[in-house]
Design an enzyme around this catalytic site. Structure first.
Site, PDB file in Angstrom:
ATOM      1  N   ILE A  32      -6.060   7.377  -6.537  1.00 19.08           N
ATOM      2  CA  ILE A  32      -7.003   7.655  -7.625  1.00 19.08           C
ATOM      3  C   ILE A  32      -7.944   6.471  -7.859  1.00 19.08           C
ATOM      4  O   ILE A  32      -9.063   6.665  -8.349  1.00 19.08           O
ATOM      5  CB  ILE A  32      -6.231   8.042  -8.917  1.00 19.08           C
ATOM      6  CG1 ILE A  32      -7.101   8.836  -9.862  1.00 19.08           C
ATOM      7  CG2 ILE A  32      -5.611   6.832  -9.593  1.00 19.08           C
ATOM      8  CD1 ILE A  32      -6.313   9.534 -10.968  1.00 19.08           C
ATOM      9  N   VAL A  97       4.149   2.387  -9.438  1.00 17.96           N
ATOM     10  CA  VAL A  97       4.726   3.742  -9.445  1.00 17.96           C
ATOM     11  C   VAL A  97       6.049   3.665  -8.689  1.00 17.96           C
ATOM     12  O   VAL A  97       6.073   3.338  -7.492  1.00 17.96           O
ATOM     13  CB  VAL A  97       3.785   4.770  -8.790  1.00 17.96           C
ATOM     14  CG1 VAL A  97       4.461   6.138  -8.722  1.00 17.96           C
ATOM     15  CG2 VAL A  97       2.473   4.872  -9.572  1.00 17.96           C
ATOM     16  N   HIS A 101       6.173   4.691  -1.725  1.00 17.38           N
ATOM     17  CA  HIS A 101       4.919   5.141  -1.104  1.00 17.38           C
ATOM     18  C   HIS A 101       4.363   4.046  -0.222  1.00 17.38           C
ATOM     19  O   HIS A 101       4.533   2.864  -0.498  1.00 17.38           O
ATOM     20  CB  HIS A 101       3.892   5.537  -2.166  1.00 17.38           C
ATOM     21  CG  HIS A 101       3.642   4.480  -3.198  1.00 17.38           C
ATOM     22  ND1 HIS A 101       4.497   4.270  -4.265  1.00 17.38           N
ATOM     23  CD2 HIS A 101       2.663   3.566  -3.319  1.00 17.38           C
ATOM     24  CE1 HIS A 101       4.041   3.267  -4.995  1.00 17.38           C
ATOM     25  NE2 HIS A 101       2.935   2.817  -4.431  1.00 17.38           N
ATOM     26  N   MET A 102       3.695   4.474   0.820  1.00 17.08           N
ATOM     27  CA  MET A 102       3.002   3.562   1.723  1.00 17.08           C
ATOM     28  C   MET A 102       1.500   3.719   1.491  1.00 17.08           C
ATOM     29  O   MET A 102       0.969   4.824   1.562  1.00 17.08           O
ATOM     30  CB  MET A 102       3.357   3.914   3.171  1.00 17.08           C
ATOM     31  CG  MET A 102       2.620   3.087   4.217  1.00 17.08           C
ATOM     32  SD  MET A 102       2.950   3.728   5.882  1.00 17.08           S
ATOM     33  CE  MET A 102       4.510   2.938   6.236  1.00 17.08           C
TER      34      MET A 102
END
Ligand code: 5GP
Ligand code: ZN
Length: 116
Positions: A32, A97, A101-102
């Site tokens: 985002i 977060v 995640h990558m």
């Protein structure tokens, strides 16, 4: 699915994102707040909070993060020029977060060898 996890909600469709790829193990969507022309988040569908929580049984999905990064880098035409993948972990690693995640970042020459 973890309550109040923004990435679980994106994976389930409860929160909208610009999804570019998904299969039974992985979902990929645009960050985002992109820091480069290509900035994708490659995310296991299974809620794993961070590297600290990965288990031996997660091997297939962990390998797949890299295969998907390879394929998307090629699709976005940045495989030859280069790109960066990052997995921020914990407080000092500036993870914000807590769903593994990558980051796949590229499309311009990045600063330094590492962001620090
Ligand atoms: P971290 O700092 O944990 O490594 O990265 C989290 C990333 O998720 C940040 O780059 C941030 O911009 C992105 N992000 C946070 N919330 C959302 C959201 O609701 N949608 C999308 N597409 N990206 C998000
Ligand atoms: Zn989650």
């Amino acid at each position: 699915m973890e309550n109040d996890c923004v990435f679980c909600k994106i994976i389930s469709g409860e929160i909208k994102a610009k999804t570019v790829f998904s299969d039974e193990l992985i979902t990929v969507f645009e960050d985002i707040h992109p820091v480069a022309p290509v900035h994708l988040l490659i995310v296991p569908n299974k809620h794993i909070s961070s590297i600290n929580q990965i288990q031996d049984e997660d091997s297939p999905v962990l390998a797949r993060l890299f295969y998907v990064a390879r394929d998307l880098a090629k699709q976005h035409g940045i495989d030859e020029k280069g790109f960066r993948v990052m997995v921020n972990t914990g407080k000092d690693g500036k993870q914000t977060v807590f769903h593994l995640h990558m980051h796949l970042i590229g499309g311009r020459e990045l600063a330094g060898r590492l962001m620090n």
